[in-house]
Design an enzyme around this catalytic site. Structure first.
Site, PDB file in Angstrom:
ATOM      1  N   ARG A  42      26.340 -17.625  10.991  1.00  0.00           N
ATOM      2  CA  ARG A  42      27.411 -16.807  10.449  1.00  0.00           C
ATOM      3  C   ARG A  42      26.858 -15.446  10.035  1.00  0.00           C
ATOM      4  O   ARG A  42      25.646 -15.220  10.058  1.00  0.00           O
ATOM      5  CB  ARG A  42      28.081 -17.517   9.259  1.00  0.00           C
ATOM      6  CG  ARG A  42      26.999 -18.058   8.322  1.00  0.00           C
ATOM      7  CD  ARG A  42      27.302 -18.025   6.903  1.00  0.00           C
ATOM      8  NE  ARG A  42      27.592 -16.712   6.409  1.00  0.00           N
ATOM      9  CZ  ARG A  42      26.664 -15.802   6.065  1.00  0.00           C
ATOM     10  NH1 ARG A  42      25.370 -16.058   6.206  1.00  0.00           N
ATOM     11  NH2 ARG A  42      27.021 -14.636   5.605  1.00  0.00           N
ATOM     12  N   GLY A  43      27.790 -14.548   9.626  1.00  0.00           N
ATOM     13  CA  GLY A  43      27.390 -13.181   9.334  1.00  0.00           C
ATOM     14  C   GLY A  43      27.568 -12.362  10.602  1.00  0.00           C
ATOM     15  O   GLY A  43      27.211 -12.827  11.708  1.00  0.00           O
ATOM     16  N   ALA A  44      28.126 -11.170  10.450  1.00  0.00           N
ATOM     17  CA  ALA A  44      28.551 -10.398  11.626  1.00  0.00           C
ATOM     18  C   ALA A  44      27.439 -10.188  12.663  1.00  0.00           C
ATOM     19  O   ALA A  44      27.616 -10.528  13.844  1.00  0.00           O
ATOM     20  CB  ALA A  44      29.138  -9.064  11.159  1.00  0.00           C
ATOM     21  N   ARG A  73      35.575 -16.743  16.588  1.00  0.00           N
ATOM     22  CA  ARG A  73      35.980 -16.126  15.311  1.00  0.00           C
ATOM     23  C   ARG A  73      36.567 -14.739  15.614  1.00  0.00           C
ATOM     24  O   ARG A  73      36.080 -14.058  16.512  1.00  0.00           O
ATOM     25  CB  ARG A  73      34.784 -15.993  14.335  1.00  0.00           C
ATOM     26  CG  ARG A  73      34.260 -17.337  13.845  1.00  0.00           C
ATOM     27  CD  ARG A  73      33.284 -17.171  12.689  1.00  0.00           C
ATOM     28  NE  ARG A  73      33.953 -16.905  11.427  1.00  0.00           N
ATOM     29  CZ  ARG A  73      33.312 -16.605  10.293  1.00  0.00           C
ATOM     30  NH1 ARG A  73      31.988 -16.507  10.295  1.00  0.00           N
ATOM     31  NH2 ARG A  73      33.965 -16.387   9.172  1.00  0.00           N
ATOM     32  N   GLN A 103      28.976 -18.761   0.097  1.00  0.00           N
ATOM     33  CA  GLN A 103      27.856 -18.090   0.768  1.00  0.00           C
ATOM     34  C   GLN A 103      26.911 -17.443  -0.248  1.00  0.00           C
ATOM     35  O   GLN A 103      25.721 -17.292   0.018  1.00  0.00           O
ATOM     36  CB  GLN A 103      28.366 -17.026   1.738  1.00  0.00           C
ATOM     37  CG  GLN A 103      29.010 -17.558   3.004  1.00  0.00           C
ATOM     38  CD  GLN A 103      30.500 -17.689   2.866  1.00  0.00           C
ATOM     39  OE1 GLN A 103      31.018 -17.873   1.770  1.00  0.00           O
ATOM     40  NE2 GLN A 103      31.214 -17.601   3.975  1.00  0.00           N
ATOM     41  N   ASP A 154      32.069  -6.776   8.014  1.00  0.00           N
ATOM     42  CA  ASP A 154      32.337  -7.422   9.308  1.00  0.00           C
ATOM     43  C   ASP A 154      32.940  -6.473  10.320  1.00  0.00           C
ATOM     44  O   ASP A 154      32.810  -6.663  11.530  1.00  0.00           O
ATOM     45  CB  ASP A 154      33.249  -8.631   9.122  1.00  0.00           C
ATOM     46  CG  ASP A 154      32.454  -9.803   8.584  1.00  0.00           C
ATOM     47  OD1 ASP A 154      32.198  -9.837   7.369  1.00  0.00           O
ATOM     48  OD2 ASP A 154      32.046 -10.652   9.398  1.00  0.00           O
ATOM     49  N   ASN A 208      35.328  -7.201   4.782  1.00  0.00           N
ATOM     50  CA  ASN A 208      34.194  -8.074   4.456  1.00  0.00           C
ATOM     51  C   ASN A 208      34.748  -9.350   3.817  1.00  0.00           C
ATOM     52  O   ASN A 208      35.964  -9.510   3.681  1.00  0.00           O
ATOM     53  CB  ASN A 208      33.222  -7.340   3.519  1.00  0.00           C
ATOM     54  CG  ASN A 208      31.908  -8.091   3.348  1.00  0.00           C
ATOM     55  OD1 ASN A 208      31.287  -8.499   4.337  1.00  0.00           O
ATOM     56  ND2 ASN A 208      31.478  -8.306   2.116  1.00  0.00           N
ATOM     57  N   LYS A 209      33.865 -10.229   3.413  1.00  0.00           N
ATOM     58  CA  LYS A 209      34.242 -11.520   2.861  1.00  0.00           C
ATOM     59  C   LYS A 209      35.333 -11.386   1.801  1.00  0.00           C
ATOM     60  O   LYS A 209      35.300 -10.477   0.979  1.00  0.00           O
ATOM     61  CB  LYS A 209      32.985 -12.170   2.270  1.00  0.00           C
ATOM     62  CG  LYS A 209      33.154 -13.527   1.629  1.00  0.00           C
ATOM     63  CD  LYS A 209      33.845 -14.541   2.511  1.00  0.00           C
ATOM     64  CE  LYS A 209      33.217 -14.692   3.876  1.00  0.00           C
ATOM     65  NZ  LYS A 209      34.112 -15.366   4.849  1.00  0.00           N
TER      66      LYS A 209
HETATM   67  O1  MRU Z   1      32.379 -15.884   6.924  1.00  0.00           O
HETATM   68  P1  MRU Z   1      30.994 -15.299   6.966  1.00  0.00           P
HETATM   69  O2  MRU Z   1      30.024 -16.045   6.126  1.00  0.00           O
HETATM   70  O3  MRU Z   1      30.510 -15.094   8.379  1.00  0.00           O
HETATM   71  O4  MRU Z   1      31.161 -13.850   6.321  1.00  0.00           O
HETATM   72  C1  MRU Z   1      30.064 -12.996   6.304  1.00  0.00           C
HETATM   73  C2  MRU Z   1      30.287 -11.737   5.577  1.00  0.00           C
HETATM   74  O5  MRU Z   1      31.365 -11.468   5.099  1.00  0.00           O
HETATM   75  C3  MRU Z   1      29.133 -10.782   5.520  1.00  0.00           C
HETATM   76  O6  MRU Z   1      29.181 -10.033   4.343  1.00  0.00           O
HETATM   77  C4  MRU Z   1      29.217  -9.836   6.723  1.00  0.00           C
HETATM   78  O7  MRU Z   1      29.305 -10.558   7.906  1.00  0.00           O
HETATM   79  C5  MRU Z   1      28.056  -8.920   6.795  1.00  0.00           C
HETATM   80  S1  MRU Z   1      26.600  -9.769   7.317  1.00  0.00           S
HETATM   81  C6  MRU Z   1      25.313  -8.673   7.404  1.00  0.00           C
END
Ligand code: MRU
Length: 368
Positions: free
Chosen positions: A52-54, A95, A202, A243, A253-254
């Site tokens: 996970r994470g962009a 996603r 997270q 993201d 973002n989250k």
């Molecule tokens: O749902 P997730 O855990 O994939 O969400 C991740 C985030 O919101 C991060 O802050 C974002 O992807 C930046 S990662 C460098």
């Protein structure tokens, strides 16, 4: 002196035809690496946030589509391209929000198109090389974001972060945590406040794990404690990841990030979004155009609890992301430097494109 430990997040094992990921659903209790060889396994790993994470899902999808292409046994370009496209479209459905996923898959398709008519064995090699490039570029961008972000901080600062935008979400260093990791390596003593980040935790499971392993002074707080911590004067800067950054600077973002930005504005605390330029979507004029992923209700009603924690049948709203209005953002830390308002202009300059006509909805409008 605390010993620093760092984990690899995502990699290609070409010999065994596998995408190797650290299964983040098992952290912080178990460090387990998975070797994923099938497309349905890779899809599931992205969808269920094992990876996970962009930036990390961009790399995972690129490796995934390479492995799909590698398994295609044909010398016919058109057939190869069609099978590649099917695999690409399949992984693109895993996603919807992080633009890095689509950008990485598009890069892979560009490789196939550029090699039109070449032997498929050559195309496969070019695809493998592209996965390496995507990984290397991400690592270099994170390092550079770390340098630019660190220049905004002073020794002893309190920093608040939301979700996980560290190396677990990217290739190396991460984005929002990169300045902290670099600073700790250089002897800075930061005090980092980590929002637990409901509902998938997270912050509690991943950021706290990552920062403790790096030796950073880390304090975990529930999401509803951020205001109190800020009011106490313990936070000198907020650093979050992203993201998808719209052309006007709106940052997705989250879920919960926009609330943190509003609090930071209230308390006069600078709020920085850290994002490699691969996270900027110049085709998205404002945050209103960013698709927000909706996730299963069980993540809110029962996940992490020993029993149900809400009555059966209750309505649940569970968006995975929200959009922070660009007017709340002090700066966007990219690998090319810190972008400042008005973002329509600074993003356009950084991206080397002229999108001033499309991007400037409200970039310079103040909310307060
Ligand atoms: O749902 P997730 O855990 O994939 O969400 C991740 C985030 O919101 C991060 O802050 C974002 O992807 C930046 S990662 C460098």
């Amino acid at each position: 002196m605390t010993k620093s430990v760092r984990y690899e997040t995502v990699a290609l094992d070409d010999d065994n035809g596998a995408l190797v990921i650290l299964d983040q659903t098992l952290l912080p209790n178990d460090v387990v690496y998975l070797n994923l060889t099938r497309q349905d396994q890779i899809f599931e790993a992205i969808r269920s946030l094992r990876v996970r994470g962009a930036p990390a899902i961009g790399v995972a999808a690129a490796i995934g589509v390479y492995l799909a292409a590698k398994s295609v046994q044909t010398d016919d370009y058109d057939e190869f391209y069609e099978r590649f496209k099917n695999a690409k479209d399949y992984l693109a459905g895993s996603r919807p929000t992080a633009v890095n996923l689509f950008r990485a898959l598009d890069r892979m398709e560009d490789v196939v198109k550029a090699q039109k008519g070449a032997p498929t064995a050559h195309i496969k090699e070019a695809l493998r090389d592209e996965t390496g490039l995507i990984l290397e570029e991400d690592a270099a961008a994170c390092r550079s974001i770390g340098e630019h972000g660190l220049a905004l901080l002073r020794d002893g600062d309190g920093i608040l972060t939301h979700c996980n935008a560290g190396y677990l979400a990217a290739s190396k260093y991460g984005t929002a945590l990169a300045p902290i990791h670099l600073g700790v390596e250089r002897g800075y003593r930061f005090r980092v406040f980590v929002d637990e980040t409901r509902p998938l935790l997270q912050g509690a499971r991943l950021t706290a794990f990552e920062l403790c392993a790096s030796g950073a002074e880390t304090t975990l707080i529930c999401d509803n404690m951020a205001s109190s911590v800020m009011k106490n004067g313990w936070v000198q800067a907020v650093f979050v990841g992203c993201d998808r950054l719209a052309a006007n600077g709106d940052a997705c973002n989250k879920i919960g990030t926009s609330g943190v930005a509003i609090l930071a504005k209230h308390y006069g605390i600078p709020f920085y979004v850290c994002a490699p330029t691969s996270t900027i979507d110049i085709h998205c004029a404002t945050g209103d155009g960013i698709p927000i992923e909706q996730r299963p209700p069980e993540e809110v009603t029962e996940l992490w609890y020993t029993g149900r924690m809400a009555p059966a049948g209750v309505n649940v709203y569970n968006p995975a992301f929200d959009v922070t209005d660009c007017a709340l953002i002090t700066g966007v830390v990219t690998e090319r430097g810190v972008l400042r308002p008005p973002y329509g202009e600074s993003i356009s300059d950084a991206m080397g494109t002229d999108m001033r006509q499309t991007g400037e909805k409200k970039a310079s409008g103040a909310l307060y």
